[in-house]
Design a protein around this motif. Structure first.
Motif, PDB file in Angstrom:
ATOM      1  N   VAL A  41      23.926 -10.281   4.516  1.00 24.79           N
ATOM      2  CA  VAL A  41      24.557  -8.966   4.339  1.00 24.79           C
ATOM      3  C   VAL A  41      25.881  -8.860   5.118  1.00 24.79           C
ATOM      4  CG1 VAL A  41      24.246  -6.473   4.571  1.00 24.79           C
ATOM      5  CG2 VAL A  41      22.275  -7.930   4.015  1.00 24.79           C
ATOM      6  N   SER A  42      25.842  -8.980   6.412  1.00 23.01           N
ATOM      7  CA  SER A  42      27.070  -8.758   7.196  1.00 23.01           C
ATOM      8  C   SER A  42      28.039  -9.928   7.111  1.00 23.01           C
ATOM      9  CB  SER A  42      26.716  -8.487   8.662  1.00 23.01           C
ATOM     10  OG  SER A  42      26.464  -9.695   9.355  1.00 23.01           O
ATOM     11  N   GLY A  43      27.501 -11.140   6.904  1.00 19.19           N
ATOM     12  CA  GLY A  43      28.364 -12.323   6.848  1.00 19.19           C
ATOM     13  C   GLY A  43      28.731 -12.874   8.209  1.00 19.19           C
ATOM     14  N   LEU A  44      28.150 -12.331   9.280  1.00 21.03           N
ATOM     15  CA  LEU A  44      28.465 -12.846  10.616  1.00 21.03           C
ATOM     16  C   LEU A  44      27.950 -14.264  10.794  1.00 21.03           C
ATOM     17  CD1 LEU A  44      29.559 -12.420  13.491  1.00 21.03           C
ATOM     18  CD2 LEU A  44      27.360 -11.379  14.087  1.00 21.03           C
ATOM     19  N   ALA A  45      26.779 -14.574  10.231  1.00 22.26           N
ATOM     20  CA  ALA A  45      26.210 -15.920  10.339  1.00 22.26           C
ATOM     21  C   ALA A  45      26.763 -16.812   9.239  1.00 22.26           C
ATOM     22  CB  ALA A  45      24.688 -15.854  10.259  1.00 22.26           C
ATOM     23  N   ASP A  46      27.318 -17.952   9.654  1.00 29.05           N
ATOM     24  CA  ASP A  46      27.819 -18.927   8.674  1.00 29.05           C
ATOM     25  C   ASP A  46      26.722 -19.879   8.224  1.00 29.05           C
ATOM     26  OD1 ASP A  46      30.530 -17.980   9.032  1.00 29.05           O
ATOM     27  OD2 ASP A  46      30.534 -19.036  10.943  1.00 29.05           O
ATOM     28  N   TYR A  47      25.743 -20.100   9.099  1.00 28.47           N
ATOM     29  CA  TYR A  47      24.644 -21.025   8.815  1.00 28.47           C
ATOM     30  C   TYR A  47      23.341 -20.367   9.245  1.00 28.47           C
ATOM     31  CZ  TYR A  47      28.466 -24.406   8.581  1.00 28.47           C
ATOM     32  OH  TYR A  47      29.632 -25.061   8.270  1.00 28.47           O
ATOM     33  N   PHE A  48      22.313 -20.544   8.426  1.00 34.25           N
ATOM     34  CA  PHE A  48      21.006 -19.916   8.647  1.00 34.25           C
ATOM     35  C   PHE A  48      20.007 -21.026   8.938  1.00 34.25           C
ATOM     36  CE2 PHE A  48      17.199 -17.683   6.580  1.00 34.25           C
ATOM     37  CZ  PHE A  48      16.980 -16.857   7.688  1.00 34.25           C
ATOM     38  N   ALA A  49      19.552 -21.103  10.196  1.00 26.84           N
ATOM     39  CA  ALA A  49      18.675 -22.190  10.620  1.00 26.84           C
ATOM     40  C   ALA A  49      17.213 -21.772  10.553  1.00 26.84           C
ATOM     41  CB  ALA A  49      19.031 -22.615  12.040  1.00 26.84           C
ATOM     42  N   GLU A  50      16.354 -22.707  10.184  1.00 28.53           N
ATOM     43  CA  GLU A  50      14.924 -22.429  10.101  1.00 28.53           C
ATOM     44  C   GLU A  50      14.277 -22.334  11.479  1.00 28.53           C
ATOM     45  OE1 GLU A  50      12.998 -21.663   7.519  1.00 28.53           O
ATOM     46  OE2 GLU A  50      14.811 -21.634   6.278  1.00 28.53           O
ATOM     47  N   ASP A  51      14.759 -23.151  12.416  1.00 34.52           N
ATOM     48  CA  ASP A  51      14.208 -23.141  13.774  1.00 34.52           C
ATOM     49  C   ASP A  51      15.264 -23.699  14.721  1.00 34.52           C
ATOM     50  OD1 ASP A  51      14.181 -25.928  13.387  1.00 34.52           O
ATOM     51  OD2 ASP A  51      12.042 -25.958  12.900  1.00 34.52           O
ATOM     52  N   GLU A  52      14.899 -23.849  15.984  1.00 38.61           N
ATOM     53  CA  GLU A  52      15.883 -24.283  16.977  1.00 38.61           C
ATOM     54  C   GLU A  52      16.385 -25.694  16.701  1.00 38.61           C
ATOM     55  OE1 GLU A  52      15.250 -23.559  21.069  1.00 38.61           O
ATOM     56  OE2 GLU A  52      14.517 -21.524  20.793  1.00 38.61           O
TER      57      GLU A  52
END
Length: 533
Positions: free
Chosen positions: A234-245
């Protein structure tokens, strides 16, 4: 000229070695406090939540079997805050690229920033800027330590300014968000070039649900207000979405790999030799009593390549050793105090040597053991002020990178002439034997005693000798405590207290990091201020 012939007698220096080993044991105990984070209780709670401690995140980020040069590990020592200042900083190699890493330690008060966290973080960012090293933030922080907000809020704004300036200068900035990044901390990912957030873990918002409720009356939850998926979709702040650490760290390494980073500095010479002498012998060189001089050539012989050192002006100004060498293949010019005091001859010799290094673009290494510039009528008449000013002028306006190691004493203006912290060396490290102050404790207490005695005489009063003795003892104890390396390192006046045996490795890592910045350009105007000869 050439290979240094060591005259060190290990049997004669056994007492020096034992004293240094005792100091190193104290250093290890203080480092252990930083390594312990918030303590077993909070580390275990952090693990139960499925999270990795800060240093394990760093270990996974950097290349396998590559070194990590930790910076300012004793920050906040001797203060009301935990040793280490709730953040881990250092230089590590990520996908073959040297990077500055800043990792919040959430086991220490939730990773909240205290005044020493701010100082330590600023120092790491300065190193990234000066050496043009990509900056990787491993973010999980509850923001400012609110009881100390008066010491954090105003200077802390520099953090966001510096992030934008790094980006504007073409120095990549990356944030991997593992947990909370709230209030002002939200601007760390907000002002980074690349942002990775961990599913159901990252929480990035200017105000959390309680603050939003108080400010606007709006009911919200963490995920809709600032969760990783919301910021990715939605906001676009995150460029990459990680499943875990682990996935976040994998993505961070992939980002660095795609930076197409190249080192513009000169490559080190190939095929350099190790020193001829055992680094372990460095433990026995510095006497416990810093009034006892030692030959810095014995240090140089155990640090530089092949123990090969071409000394410059060896018969002139002999209290200062100057000369050329290579260290891990990197050319360096070395200035090292031999007998502590700097005279006019040493000052003029240093200024000339610094100019020569600037002509060839050779980095300078300062090995400090100085009690300062010589005082007394004879030396004043010979021009010690103008000659000391000549040396300080040369150090101040030198364009080549400087590195400083404080081995022993670092008193008075000698600290300035030998490139102390105020003169912005790229890196500054101290040995456990080091001491630094305006002057020695006994000298400072003695000066105060003389001034007090003269004031009493001017008033026609008897001088209280008992009170004088108590004052001298108190002042000597205070100055002694405040001149010790742990105290100074706790205030981020150096980049760390190191084992003397690690000196060559640490300096090699620093020289390699310096190679990420282009050689300094020639100045448009005069290279130096006016020299008084």
């Amino acid at each position: 000229m050439g290979v240094v012939r060591s005259r060190l007698d290990p049997a004669a220096t056994a007492a020096n070695r034992e004293a240094m080993l005792a100091r190193l044991a104290e250093l290890a105990a203080e480092h252990a406090k930083a390594l312990g984070g918030g303590g077993p209780k909070y580390v275990e709670r952090h693990r139960r939540r499925g999270k990795l401690p800060a240093r394990e995140r760093v270990e996974l980020l950097v290349d396998p079997d590559s070194p990590f040069l930790e910076l300012s590990p004793l920050a906040a020592w001797g203060t009301d805050f935990p040793v280490g200042a709730s953040v881990v900083t250092g230089i590590g190699v990520v996908e073959g690229v040297e990077c500055v890493v800043i990792a919040n330690d959430p086991t220490v008060r939730g990773g909240a920033s205290n005044p020493w966290t701010v100082k330590k973080t600023f120092r790491a960012m300065d190193i990234a800027r000066e050496n043009r090293l990509p900056l990787v933030n491993l973010v999980e922080s509850g923001g400012a330590d609110l009881p100390t907000q008066k010491e954090i809020f105003i200077p802390g704004g520099r953090l966001f300014r510096d992030l934008t300036r790094l980006s504007a200068a073409g120095i990549p900035t990356i944030s991997l968000v593992f947990g909370n990044s709230t209030a002002g901390g939200a601007y760390v990912p907000g002002m980074s070039d690349y942002v990775v957030m961990v599913r159901e873990r990252a929480k990035v918002f200017l105000g959390g649900p309680p603050l939003v409720k108080m400010a606007t009356g709006e009911e919200s939850d963490d995920e809709s207000l600032g969760g990783a998926e919301m910021h990715a979709r939605v906001s676009g702040l995150a460029d990459y979405f990680a499943e875990d650490e682990h996935d976040a760290i994998r993505l961070g390494r992939s980002i660095v790999r795609r930076l197409n980073h190249r080192k513009p500095g000169p490559a080190p010479l190939a095929g350099y030799a190790e020193p001829l002498y055992d680094e372990d012998e460095l433990l026995g060189i510095v006497p416990p009593d810093l009034k006892t001089p030692f030959d810095p050539r014995e240090v140089i012989a155990r640090v530089v390549d092949g123990s090969d050192f071409d000394e410059f002006k060896p018969l002139y100004g002999t209290s200062l050793v100057t000369g050329w060498a290579t260290l891990h293949g990197h050319p360096v010019g070395i200035l090292a105090n031999a007998r502590g005091v700097l005279f006019s001859e040493e000052s003029q010799k240093a200024a000339q040597f610094i100019q020569l290094a600037n002509q060839t673009g050779t980095p300078l290494l300062f090995l400090q053991n100085t009690t300062g510039y010589m005082v007394g009528a004879e030396y004043e008449q010979k021009g010690i002020i103008k000659h000391g000013a000549l040396m300080i002028n040369a150090v101040s306006n030198s364009r080549v990178p400087h590195l400083t190691v404080v081995m022993g004493a670092s008193y008075g203006a000698g600290n300035y002439g030998m490139c102390g912290r105020a003169y912005d060396p790229r890196f500054l490290f101290t040995w456990p034997s080091a001491k630094s102050a305006v002057m020695g404790p006994a000298q400072l207490a003695g000066v105060l005693s003389i001034v007090g005695r003269q004031a009493a005489q001017a008033r026609g009063q008897a001088y209280d000798e008992e009170a004088d003795a108590a004052m001298r003892a108190m002042v000597e104890a205070q100055i002694e405590a405040e001149s010790l390396p742990f105290f100074l390192s706790g205030r981020v006046y150096d980049d760390g207290v190191i084992d003397p045996r690690d000196t060559r490795t640490v300096l090699g890592l620093c020289l390699s990091a310096i190679g990420n910045a282009p050689p300094p350009a020639a100045p448009a105007g005069p290279a130096y201020g006016v020299f008084r000869h």
